[in-house]
Design an enzyme around this catalytic site. Structure first.
Site, short mmCIF file in Angstrom:
data_model
loop_
_atom_site.label_atom_id
_atom_site.label_comp_id
_atom_site.label_asym_id
_atom_site.label_seq_id
_atom_site.Cartn_x
_atom_site.Cartn_y
_atom_site.Cartn_z
N ARG A 119 -35.22 104.39 0.56
CA ARG A 119 -35.44 105.73 1.32
C ARG A 119 -35.06 105.83 2.59
NH1 ARG A 119 -39.70 104.84 -1.47
NH2 ARG A 119 -39.41 102.43 -0.67
N THR A 120 -35.12 104.92 3.68
CA THR A 120 -34.50 105.16 4.86
C THR A 120 -33.17 105.44 4.77
OG1 THR A 120 -36.37 103.95 5.70
CG2 THR A 120 -34.67 104.41 7.09
N LYS A 129 -18.84 87.26 6.29
CA LYS A 129 -17.86 86.21 6.85
C LYS A 129 -18.03 85.88 8.00
CE LYS A 129 -14.25 89.16 4.47
NZ LYS A 129 -13.27 90.08 4.76
N ARG A 182 -30.38 99.48 10.98
CA ARG A 182 -31.68 98.61 10.69
C ARG A 182 -31.14 97.34 10.71
NH1 ARG A 182 -35.55 99.36 5.66
NH2 ARG A 182 -36.25 100.88 7.00
N HIS A 217 -40.02 101.45 14.26
CA HIS A 217 -39.62 102.16 13.06
C HIS A 217 -39.81 103.64 13.29
CE1 HIS A 217 -37.87 103.55 9.28
NE2 HIS A 217 -38.52 102.85 8.45
#
Lengths: 309, 182
Positions: free
Chosen positions: A59-60, A87, A109, A137
């Site tokens: 969604r985000t 890596k 995020r 959020h």
């Protein structure tokens, strides 16, 4: 009129009431663009936005990407699993390298609380927090507030119940900060193992029974049970959790007759919300939240995309 | 600091009303009636003038002419450079523009940049058959090749003069003023 003078959007804790109003009003104007045949305006032509996602998201990430594209910005998605992170590159090194490519906004995020704050002080680009650990959020809280305002006409004076895993929920934390600022009465409910100690200090009333929280509520916001945390033994079994905390037709009757049901998604059907509640468009506004999410993110990208000072 | 003085009223309430009545008839004459015709007002001054034109045209023709509202903020050519963004207003075009004759309405025609932005915005809503422009005041100083089809009053002005269209709906009185900045 108020202007947004911040470089970054890191959390609801540091947005003022005026700034929240500005973002919501701007988002309301953007809503119409997504209903056009040509869902695009030329506003952010030539701007680049990097979505840097260290955690899974549908969604985000899609919402931020669509928001950028509808404003004509170029959006680039990086997910940690397919990047140099595997890596062993550190977040700071990744950020410095991205900074060198001169994007305008980085949407981050990350599983670590405070990661966006770290980057904000490090790179010259605007940083938008798209979820940092169990901390905040903000774009979710803003779209929740936009949806409440759309359905209820106001936020101040409403009783809003948040139910579920309050401890690990960045959605809950951002909403508590934001809704309190906007004058709502926020109550929370959840198992004691999922309730932060001293939660009352955030200005909410806390209960362990869902019924005590949702009685006479105008808005019932269910939080996702994070199944990935099940191994921590925070509750005996999903079935027992569902028996005590699932929003269903019976306990929902305790809320006001015109109450609405919200959920940030993804929903666990039959765990925190019964399917017939989630799918009843008479009071479930879960998909309106998603639609408003695009508009809120357009507003954030627009308001943050400063010119060349 | 610049001192403002000599505010001159160049049009009063009756003057504005007469202009709009004439423009309403001109629109109908030029388009041979109101078939396929819609009015779109540009936020904010253009909205009230568009509403008044809508009333007049609907009264003359005996049926309602569709009207929409356009906010052009997101189409401005200086928007990318603005450090602090102006909050855009709502756009409401509750009808399909394809093959329609659109009369754009604004209060003052000046550089033409607003109209350029408005035309871009309109075309994102469909492909109109034609776009016409109605303004209450044309004050000159165009920076783009744009002209109005219907003009309330041509008001030759200097760049250091400020032209304001005050409308009852917004400012509590109907009046066009020109003000000199020294």
């Amino acid at each position: 009129m108020t202007k947004l003078t911040k470089k970054d959007i890191l959390g609801m804790a540091d947005l003022t009431v005026d700034e929240i109003h500005l973002i919501l009003e701007t988002a309301e104007s953007f809503l119409e663009i997504s209903t056009r045949d040509i869902k695009k305006v030329p506003t952010l032509r030539g701007k680049s936005i990097i979505n840097l996602f260290y955690e899974a998201s549908t969604r985000t990430r899609t919402s931020f990407e669509i928001a950028g594209k509808r404003l004509s910005a170029d959006t680039i998605n990086i997910s940690a699993s397919t990047s140099s992170v595997v890596k062993g590159e550190t977040l700071i090194d990744t950020a410095r390298n991205l900074e060198a490519m001169n994007p305008d906004i980085i949407v981050l995020r990350h599983s670590a609380a405070g990661a966006p704050h770290l980057l904000a002080g490090l790179v010259r680009q605007s940083i938008i927090n798209a979820g940092d650990g169990a901390h905040e959020h903000p774009s979710q809280a803003l779209l929740d507030m936009m949806t409440i305002r759309e359905k209820k006409g106001r936020i101040a004076g409403l009783k809003i119940a948040l139910v579920g895993d309050i401890q690990h929920s960045r959605v809950a934390r951002s909403n508590i900060y934001g809704l309190n600022k906007m004058g709502a009465r926020v109550v929370v409910a959840g198992p004691a193992t999922m309730m932060p100690r001293d939660i009352e200090k955030m200005g909410v009333e806390a209960f362990t029974r869902i019924e005590d929280a949702i009685v006479d509520a105008d808005v019932v916001m269910m939080l996702r049970i994070q199944l990935e945390r099940q191994k921590q033994n925070l509750f005996p079994s999903l079935r027992e959790y569902a028996q005590r905390y699932c929003l269903n037709r019976t306990n929902f009757k305790l809320a006001k007759s015109d109450a609405i049901v919200m959920h940030p998604g993804p929903i666990n059907r039959g765990v925190e919300i019964s399917p017939d509640i989630a799918d009843d468009s008479g009071f479930s506004v879960i998909l309106d939240q998603v639609a408003n999410g695009v508009a809120v993110r357009m507003a954030l990208l627009y308001l943050l995309s400063g010119g060349n000072e | 600091m610049a001192k403002k003085h000599s505010v001159k009223v160049v049009m009063d309430s009756e003057g504005i009303d007469r202009c709009l009545t004439r423009i309403a008839y001109e629109i109908l004459e030029k388009n041979k009636g109101m078939d396929g015709l819609v009015i779109v007002g540009i936020r904010t001054g253009g909205i009230y003038l568009a509403q008044r034109l809508q009333k007049k045209i609907s009264a003359i023709e005996g049926r309602e002419i569709p009207m929409g509202i356009l906010d052009i903020t997101l189409y401005r050519d200086d928007i990318a450079k603005a450090t602090q963004k102006p909050s855009p207003g709502k756009t409401q075009i509750p009808f399909d523009l394809t093959e329609k004759k659109v009369v754009l309405v604004d209060d003052v025609l000046f550089t033409g940049r607003t109209i350029r932005a408005a035309m871009d915005a309109l075309i994102d809503f469909g492909r109109p058959k034609m776009i016409q422009l109605a303004v209450l005041i044309d004050r000159g100083h165009r920076e783009l090749p744009i002209r109005a089809d219907y003009v309330g009053k041509n008001l030759p002005s200097s760049l250091w003069e400020a032209v304001s269209v005050n409308l009852m709906e917004k400012n509590g009185k109907d009046e066009v003023t020109i003000e000199e900045d020294h």
